[in-house]
Design a protein around this motif. Structure first.
Motif, PDB file in Angstrom:
ATOM      1  N   GLU A  86      10.833 -43.777  31.969  1.00  0.00           N
ATOM      2  CA  GLU A  86      10.419 -43.578  30.579  1.00  0.00           C
ATOM      3  C   GLU A  86       9.847 -42.177  30.376  1.00  0.00           C
ATOM      4  O   GLU A  86      10.114 -41.523  29.370  1.00  0.00           O
ATOM      5  CB  GLU A  86       9.382 -44.636  30.196  1.00  0.00           C
ATOM      6  CG  GLU A  86       8.988 -44.586  28.722  1.00  0.00           C
ATOM      7  CD  GLU A  86       8.025 -45.696  28.354  1.00  0.00           C
ATOM      8  OE1 GLU A  86       7.637 -45.774  27.183  1.00  0.00           O
ATOM      9  OE2 GLU A  86       7.665 -46.496  29.248  1.00  0.00           O
ATOM     10  N   ALA A  87       9.068 -41.707  31.359  1.00  0.00           N
ATOM     11  CA  ALA A  87       8.504 -40.363  31.262  1.00  0.00           C
ATOM     12  C   ALA A  87       9.608 -39.307  31.275  1.00  0.00           C
ATOM     13  O   ALA A  87       9.563 -38.332  30.505  1.00  0.00           O
ATOM     14  CB  ALA A  87       7.529 -40.118  32.414  1.00  0.00           C
ATOM     15  N   ASN A  88      10.607 -39.480  32.133  1.00  0.00           N
ATOM     16  CA  ASN A  88      11.732 -38.542  32.171  1.00  0.00           C
ATOM     17  C   ASN A  88      12.504 -38.546  30.866  1.00  0.00           C
ATOM     18  O   ASN A  88      12.933 -37.496  30.373  1.00  0.00           O
ATOM     19  CB  ASN A  88      12.662 -38.881  33.336  1.00  0.00           C
ATOM     20  CG  ASN A  88      12.036 -38.577  34.679  1.00  0.00           C
ATOM     21  OD1 ASN A  88      11.173 -37.721  34.793  1.00  0.00           O
ATOM     22  ND2 ASN A  88      12.470 -39.275  35.716  1.00  0.00           N
ATOM     23  N   PHE A  89      12.673 -39.744  30.300  1.00  0.00           N
ATOM     24  CA  PHE A  89      13.383 -39.840  29.022  1.00  0.00           C
ATOM     25  C   PHE A  89      12.641 -39.076  27.929  1.00  0.00           C
ATOM     26  O   PHE A  89      13.243 -38.304  27.168  1.00  0.00           O
ATOM     27  CB  PHE A  89      13.548 -41.311  28.630  1.00  0.00           C
ATOM     28  CG  PHE A  89      14.015 -41.505  27.207  1.00  0.00           C
ATOM     29  CD1 PHE A  89      15.340 -41.311  26.866  1.00  0.00           C
ATOM     30  CD2 PHE A  89      13.117 -41.865  26.211  1.00  0.00           C
ATOM     31  CE1 PHE A  89      15.766 -41.480  25.558  1.00  0.00           C
ATOM     32  CE2 PHE A  89      13.530 -42.035  24.907  1.00  0.00           C
ATOM     33  CZ  PHE A  89      14.864 -41.838  24.579  1.00  0.00           C
ATOM     34  N   HIS A  90      11.333 -39.289  27.852  1.00  0.00           N
ATOM     35  CA  HIS A  90      10.556 -38.612  26.808  1.00  0.00           C
ATOM     36  C   HIS A  90      10.508 -37.110  27.052  1.00  0.00           C
ATOM     37  O   HIS A  90      10.472 -36.327  26.094  1.00  0.00           O
ATOM     38  CB  HIS A  90       9.142 -39.185  26.762  1.00  0.00           C
ATOM     39  CG  HIS A  90       9.075 -40.553  26.140  1.00  0.00           C
ATOM     40  ND1 HIS A  90       9.419 -40.801  24.831  1.00  0.00           N
ATOM     41  CD2 HIS A  90       8.712 -41.755  26.651  1.00  0.00           C
ATOM     42  CE1 HIS A  90       9.262 -42.089  24.553  1.00  0.00           C
ATOM     43  NE2 HIS A  90       8.849 -42.689  25.646  1.00  0.00           N
ATOM     44  N   MET A  91      10.504 -36.705  28.319  1.00  0.00           N
ATOM     45  CA  MET A  91      10.519 -35.277  28.634  1.00  0.00           C
ATOM     46  C   MET A  91      11.815 -34.640  28.133  1.00  0.00           C
ATOM     47  O   MET A  91      11.801 -33.595  27.481  1.00  0.00           O
ATOM     48  CB  MET A  91      10.390 -35.092  30.144  1.00  0.00           C
ATOM     49  CG  MET A  91      10.329 -33.645  30.585  1.00  0.00           C
ATOM     50  SD  MET A  91       8.770 -32.879  30.155  1.00  0.00           S
ATOM     51  CE  MET A  91       8.886 -31.356  31.076  1.00  0.00           C
ATOM     52  N   LYS A  92      12.946 -35.283  28.411  1.00  0.00           N
ATOM     53  CA  LYS A  92      14.229 -34.743  27.966  1.00  0.00           C
ATOM     54  C   LYS A  92      14.336 -34.787  26.441  1.00  0.00           C
ATOM     55  O   LYS A  92      14.877 -33.863  25.820  1.00  0.00           O
ATOM     56  CB  LYS A  92      15.365 -35.544  28.598  1.00  0.00           C
ATOM     57  CG  LYS A  92      15.486 -35.361  30.102  1.00  0.00           C
ATOM     58  CD  LYS A  92      16.620 -36.178  30.675  1.00  0.00           C
ATOM     59  CE  LYS A  92      16.735 -35.989  32.180  1.00  0.00           C
ATOM     60  NZ  LYS A  92      17.831 -36.795  32.765  1.00  0.00           N
ATOM     61  N   GLN A  93      13.835 -35.871  25.851  1.00  0.00           N
ATOM     62  CA  GLN A  93      13.877 -35.978  24.392  1.00  0.00           C
ATOM     63  C   GLN A  93      13.032 -34.882  23.743  1.00  0.00           C
ATOM     64  O   GLN A  93      13.460 -34.246  22.764  1.00  0.00           O
ATOM     65  CB  GLN A  93      13.377 -37.352  23.965  1.00  0.00           C
ATOM     66  CG  GLN A  93      13.493 -37.619  22.466  1.00  0.00           C
ATOM     67  CD  GLN A  93      12.905 -38.962  22.089  1.00  0.00           C
ATOM     68  OE1 GLN A  93      11.759 -39.248  22.423  1.00  0.00           O
ATOM     69  NE2 GLN A  93      13.672 -39.777  21.407  1.00  0.00           N
ATOM     70  N   SER A  94      11.842 -34.627  24.290  1.00  0.00           N
ATOM     71  CA  SER A  94      10.984 -33.586  23.736  1.00  0.00           C
ATOM     72  C   SER A  94      11.619 -32.213  23.895  1.00  0.00           C
ATOM     73  O   SER A  94      11.553 -31.387  22.975  1.00  0.00           O
ATOM     74  CB  SER A  94       9.619 -33.617  24.434  1.00  0.00           C
ATOM     75  OG  SER A  94       8.987 -34.861  24.241  1.00  0.00           O
ATOM     76  N   ALA A  95      12.233 -31.964  25.062  1.00  0.00           N
ATOM     77  CA  ALA A  95      12.893 -30.678  25.275  1.00  0.00           C
ATOM     78  C   ALA A  95      14.064 -30.500  24.316  1.00  0.00           C
ATOM     79  O   ALA A  95      14.305 -29.404  23.799  1.00  0.00           O
ATOM     80  CB  ALA A  95      13.375 -30.572  26.723  1.00  0.00           C
ATOM     81  N   PHE A  96      14.797 -31.591  24.056  1.00  0.00           N
ATOM     82  CA  PHE A  96      15.922 -31.512  23.117  1.00  0.00           C
ATOM     83  C   PHE A  96      15.423 -31.213  21.708  1.00  0.00           C
ATOM     84  O   PHE A  96      15.991 -30.371  20.999  1.00  0.00           O
ATOM     85  CB  PHE A  96      16.701 -32.830  23.137  1.00  0.00           C
ATOM     86  CG  PHE A  96      17.846 -32.863  22.163  1.00  0.00           C
ATOM     87  CD1 PHE A  96      19.077 -32.316  22.486  1.00  0.00           C
ATOM     88  CD2 PHE A  96      17.700 -33.442  20.916  1.00  0.00           C
ATOM     89  CE1 PHE A  96      20.128 -32.334  21.597  1.00  0.00           C
ATOM     90  CE2 PHE A  96      18.743 -33.482  20.010  1.00  0.00           C
ATOM     91  CZ  PHE A  96      19.964 -32.914  20.359  1.00  0.00           C
ATOM     92  N   LEU A  97      14.359 -31.890  21.278  1.00  0.00           N
ATOM     93  CA  LEU A  97      13.811 -31.657  19.940  1.00  0.00           C
ATOM     94  C   LEU A  97      13.250 -30.241  19.826  1.00  0.00           C
ATOM     95  O   LEU A  97      13.347 -29.612  18.758  1.00  0.00           O
ATOM     96  CB  LEU A  97      12.724 -32.684  19.636  1.00  0.00           C
ATOM     97  CG  LEU A  97      13.209 -34.136  19.514  1.00  0.00           C
ATOM     98  CD1 LEU A  97      12.028 -35.072  19.310  1.00  0.00           C
ATOM     99  CD2 LEU A  97      14.202 -34.288  18.367  1.00  0.00           C
ATOM    100  N   TYR A  98      12.687 -29.742  20.919  1.00  0.00           N
ATOM    101  CA  TYR A  98      12.212 -28.360  20.923  1.00  0.00           C
ATOM    102  C   TYR A  98      13.380 -27.395  20.712  1.00  0.00           C
ATOM    103  O   TYR A  98      13.309 -26.468  19.897  1.00  0.00           O
ATOM    104  CB  TYR A  98      11.510 -28.091  22.252  1.00  0.00           C
ATOM    105  CG  TYR A  98      11.202 -26.641  22.520  1.00  0.00           C
ATOM    106  CD1 TYR A  98      10.060 -26.045  22.017  1.00  0.00           C
ATOM    107  CD2 TYR A  98      12.056 -25.867  23.311  1.00  0.00           C
ATOM    108  CE1 TYR A  98       9.772 -24.718  22.268  1.00  0.00           C
ATOM    109  CE2 TYR A  98      11.778 -24.544  23.575  1.00  0.00           C
ATOM    110  CZ  TYR A  98      10.632 -23.973  23.056  1.00  0.00           C
ATOM    111  OH  TYR A  98      10.369 -22.656  23.309  1.00  0.00           O
ATOM    112  N   GLN A  99      14.482 -27.615  21.450  1.00  0.00           N
ATOM    113  CA  GLN A  99      15.652 -26.754  21.275  1.00  0.00           C
ATOM    114  C   GLN A  99      16.228 -26.877  19.868  1.00  0.00           C
ATOM    115  O   GLN A  99      16.690 -25.897  19.280  1.00  0.00           O
ATOM    116  CB  GLN A  99      16.727 -27.125  22.307  1.00  0.00           C
ATOM    117  CG  GLN A  99      16.358 -26.800  23.738  1.00  0.00           C
ATOM    118  CD  GLN A  99      16.296 -25.303  23.991  1.00  0.00           C
ATOM    119  OE1 GLN A  99      16.905 -24.515  23.267  1.00  0.00           O
ATOM    120  NE2 GLN A  99      15.549 -24.892  24.996  1.00  0.00           N
TER     121      GLN A  99
END
Length: 635
Positions: free
Chosen positions: A281-294
């Motif tokens: 779940e932490a990895n998912f949110h990390m990737k999701q946050s990085a995607f939203l940042y981009q």
């Protein structure tokens, strides 16, 4: 008869003596057992499949034990910490993943070393190298400058700095996240979640115990109650008033469950499942946050989109008077100082021009050529007609409508902004455990190679990126002797061609040559035409397109190879780069630089921009402009 009586008395004495010895043994044993427990010697009699309470506390962070009730083994002496974890790893070795074991071991060793040292630096913790994969970027709807990620060949097995490891995977998002870390809030909600994890881990084992139906039922009810509360509450403010009682009941139930001897393997498996789920779940949110940042980086802000649309509508509603005829001679006068900017951003190009003019000794000699696309042409046109920049002249060109004699070069008639790259590579060439370093570079795009054909009458131009702010007079750039070179640029010697051999080839370049940066470039157009660099670039790009998978990799390699041995290094004091990604630039260096380059994802016109650097950019905005106020640009 007398002999029988004697033998009977002897047997009775033997039984009495044996009984006395047995009683004495029990007395001694009853004294030894408490002594064994008091001295902690019972830990040595446990089997390898179980972990003592003290040993288990050392791994609570890994296994998810309740952090509010478990004793902390890190309070032991410094030397005992490392050996304590090593023993734990030895017992759990067959079941723990290798990477988790390595992290846990390194963590204990590093913390022990850090406590014994006299330095104030934070301990470095070891983490495995991530796979060489890049998260897919969101669609670029704005033709905005996008930082492509390129990993130079990596030769290490471990990375010692978690910040750089994160930056290697997700780029400048990690730098932004570190600067915007929020203090832990909603403590009660987090505590409820932790207790829920522990209760779930113990429940299967308690349910199997005979004559413990009441405790099993109590645990189940508490789990259901906490799940219901968490489904309705995400913050402490949302929790019901009686949550304190629920919390105490859950704590009491968990304490009872821990008091029973349960099968540790069952608890261990359940905690591992919970740990894996939390990690995923932490990895998912990390990737999701990085995607939203981009996505936020590559999408034009609503205020800037509003400004462009309002200017375009206003241009067609009341077309301005064409005053270009009176200054047309300046556009082709080679004795003047000509600046070229490729941009689709009205505000960015305006700030670059305004800052240059404000610091010029003689602005009457300055001519700015802004090349944009058809979508933003009319907005740019009206903006620079409405706003004057002292005595400087501004020409806006639609690159899509230009006419070139060479039909092959006409294929490049579409706006492409300077390409930006995030390059990751080891600090040194060979050591297998070298730490990773990340640099951000920007180079010319396809559109830049049309400069000699667009400006046929000019001999020398200065090319500015639209994400720069000028702080000094730039007239001295026209007095630089280029010594037969074509491109005068600030070099980035922390990144050399040898570190990019994967993309430039083994024998293509001098491995010690420094990479060069766009942002501020002095271009000798006469020498460019003599060498026909545009043809060289097109030929290289065509050859590389067959072999390379991405346009960004082609642009990087073709640009660096085209200007091989043709870059004249100008003093680094002319331009300071990194204001779009580096939080650690000193204020003194910023004040001394002639040009500030906001290369990176955190542009100054975005909300993601670094606040302490945005001030240098914002002061060159015309805050009194009507359109800026109506579109909330100043906010």
């Amino acid at each position: 008869m007398k002999g029988g009586t004697s033998s009977y008395g002897y047997a009775a004495k033997r039984r009495w003596r044996g009984l006395a010895i047995g009683v004495l043994g029990l007395v001694i044993l009853s004294m030894l057992v408490p002594l064994v427990f008091l001295l902690g010697l019972h830990n040595g009699f446990r089997s390898a499949g179980y972990v003592s309470e003290q040993q288990g506390s050392a791994s609570d962070g890994l296994r998810g034990y309740d952090p509010y009730e478990v004793r902390n083994a890190w309070n032991e002496s410094e030397g005992d910490q490392s050996s304590h974890v090593e023993k734990l790893i030895g017992k759990l070795g067959p079941t723990l993943p290798k990477d988790v074991l390595r992290n846990l071991s390194n963590k204990a060793k590093n913390k022990t070393i850090a406590r014994s040292s006299m330095h104030n630096s934070q301990p470095k913790e070891g983490f495995p190298v991530p796979p060489h994969s890049i998260m897919p970027s969101p669609p670029n709807t704005n033709n905005h400058k996008v930082g492509a990620a390129i990993e130079a060949p990596l030769y290490m097995k471990d990375v010692d700095e978690i910040g750089k490891l994160c930056e290697f995977k997700f780029g400048s998002y990690c730098l932004w996240r570190q600067e915007h870390v929020e203090e832990m809030k909603d403590f009660t909600v987090k505590k409820l979640k932790d207790q829920l994890f522990v209760a779930r881990a113990y429940y299967p084992s308690i349910a199997k115990l005979p004559r413990q139906d009441k405790l099993s039922r109590e645990l189940k009810l508490n789990i259901q109650e906490v799940e219901r509360v968490l489904s309705e509450s995400t913050t402490d403010a949302d929790l019901p008033p009686q949550i304190a009682k629920k919390l105490r009941r859950m704590e009491a139930a968990i304490a009872k469950a821990k008091s029973f001897s349960v099968e540790c393997n069952n608890v261990d498996k359940k905690l591992r499942q919970i740990y894996d789920m939390a990690e995923d779940e932490a990895n998912f949110h990390m990737k999701q946050s990085a995607f939203l940042y981009q996505l936020a980086v590559q999408t034009m802000p609503k205020s800037l989109h509003c400004l462009s649309m309002r200017l375009t509508v206003e241009y067609f509603r009341s077309p301005p008077n064409n005053m270009e005829l009176s200054v047309a001679e300046k556009y082709i006068d080679p004795t003047l100082h000509h600046f070229v900017i490729f941009s689709n951003n009205v505000l960015a190009s305006s700030v670059a021009i305004n800052s240059t003019v404000m610091h010029a000794k003689e602005s009457v000699n300055q001519v700015f050529h802004v090349l944009t696309d058809g979508q933003n042409y009319f907005a740019m046109k009206l903006w620079f007609l409405r706003n004057t920049f002292r005595e400087a002249t501004v020409q806006v060109l639609n690159i899509e409508r230009l006419k070139l004699d060479n039909h092959r070069k006409a294929a490049l008639l579409h706006l492409s902004l300077p390409e930006e790259f995030r390059v990751s590579f080891p600090n040194v060439d060979s050591p297998p455990t070298a730490s990773i370093r990340t640099e951000y570079i920007s180079i010319f795009s396809h559109s830049h190679y049309l400069l000699p054909d667009i400006f046929r009458n000019l001999k020398k131009v200065v090319v500015l990126d639209d994400d720069v702010v000028v702080q000094q007079d730039l007239s001295e750039l026209w007095n630089i002797d280029m010594r037969g070179k074509v491109n005068g640029a600030v070099q980035l010697c922390s990144l050399r061609f040898g570190q990019l051999k994967k993309y430039l080839g083994e024998n293509s370049n001098d491995k010690n040559s420094c990479a060069w940066m766009s942002g501020l470039n002095v271009i000798d157009l006469v020498r460019w035409r003599e060498l026909d660099l545009t043809e060289t670039y097109q030929r290289l790009a065509q050859q590389l397109t067959v072999h390379e998978g991405s346009n960004e990799a082609v642009a990087l390699r073709a640009s660096l190879l085209s200007f091989e041995d043709l870059v004249f290094p100008i003093d680094g004091a002319w331009a300071l780069s990194g204001l779009g990604h580096d939080y650690g630039i000193e204020i003194q260096a910023i004040s001394k630089a002639a040009v500030l380059h906001y290369n990176g994802n955190m542009k100054p016109w975005l909300e993601l921009g670094i606040p302490k650097y945005r001030l240098h950019w914002k002061k060159f905005l015309n805050r009194e402009d009507q359109f800026l106020s109506e579109c909330n640009v100043n906010s």
